[in-house]
Enzyme design. Sequence first.
Site, mmCIF file in Angstrom:
data_model
loop_
_atom_site.group_PDB
_atom_site.id
_atom_site.type_symbol
_atom_site.label_atom_id
_atom_site.label_comp_id
_atom_site.label_asym_id
_atom_site.label_seq_id
_atom_site.Cartn_x
_atom_site.Cartn_y
_atom_site.Cartn_z
ATOM 1 N N CYS A 24 0.839 -1.187 0.000
ATOM 2 C CA CYS A 24 0.000 0.000 0.000
ATOM 3 C C CYS A 24 0.879 1.244 0.000
ATOM 4 O O CYS A 24 1.530 1.544 0.991
ATOM 5 C CB CYS A 24 -0.903 -0.008 1.232
ATOM 6 S SG CYS A 24 -1.902 1.470 1.389
ATOM 7 N N CYS A 26 0.124 4.215 0.343
ATOM 8 C CA CYS A 26 -0.308 5.157 1.382
ATOM 9 C C CYS A 26 0.457 4.922 2.678
ATOM 10 O O CYS A 26 0.619 5.837 3.485
ATOM 11 C CB CYS A 26 -1.803 5.011 1.648
ATOM 12 S SG CYS A 26 -2.808 5.422 0.227
ATOM 13 N N ASP A 68 31.940 22.103 20.131
ATOM 14 C CA ASP A 68 32.358 23.070 21.143
ATOM 15 C C ASP A 68 32.917 22.324 22.351
ATOM 16 O O ASP A 68 32.200 22.053 23.296
ATOM 17 C CB ASP A 68 31.155 23.930 21.521
ATOM 18 C CG ASP A 68 31.498 24.983 22.551
ATOM 19 O OD1 ASP A 68 32.674 25.356 22.641
ATOM 20 O OD2 ASP A 68 30.578 25.422 23.254
ATOM 21 N N THR A 70 35.249 23.361 24.493
ATOM 22 C CA THR A 70 35.567 24.195 25.648
ATOM 23 C C THR A 70 34.332 24.655 26.390
ATOM 24 O O THR A 70 34.435 25.125 27.520
ATOM 25 C CB THR A 70 36.378 25.435 25.222
ATOM 26 O OG1 THR A 70 35.582 26.211 24.333
ATOM 27 C CG2 THR A 70 37.678 25.042 24.567
#
Length: 129
Positions: A24, A26, A68, A70
């Site tokens: 199907c 859908c 990041d 630090t």
Amino acid sequence: VPYMAGHTGPKYAYMACVLLVVACPCALVLSTPVVAVCGLTRAARRGMLVKGSAHLERLGRLKEICVDKTGTLTEGRFTMTQVKLATPRTEGQKPRPALGAGALLRWACALELRASHPVAAAVLAGSGA
């Protein structure tokens, strides 16, 4: 059919989804929100906050990422890691900085001593003051 026979596991769930999508079209439209919610849930369990499935889909197209380590961006903790001195450009002479690193840090500490800004605290902590 395998579930009715008592077989469970991710292999059979995958096969059921494949059968549903093939049988199907859908089901393909219905499965997209389920996949998005699963991705958002998995990211949340790992501590990531993603605003929506559109942003989650953009993560799949990333070519580069900045981490990041630090905490400057995520927690606002600034650190001074290195001091570089600017040297004037003069022709025919070897460039020589106007101040040494120690003198520069002493001046910076004198200027930042009474400041309450996080950058001032990083300068003072990084210089050992």
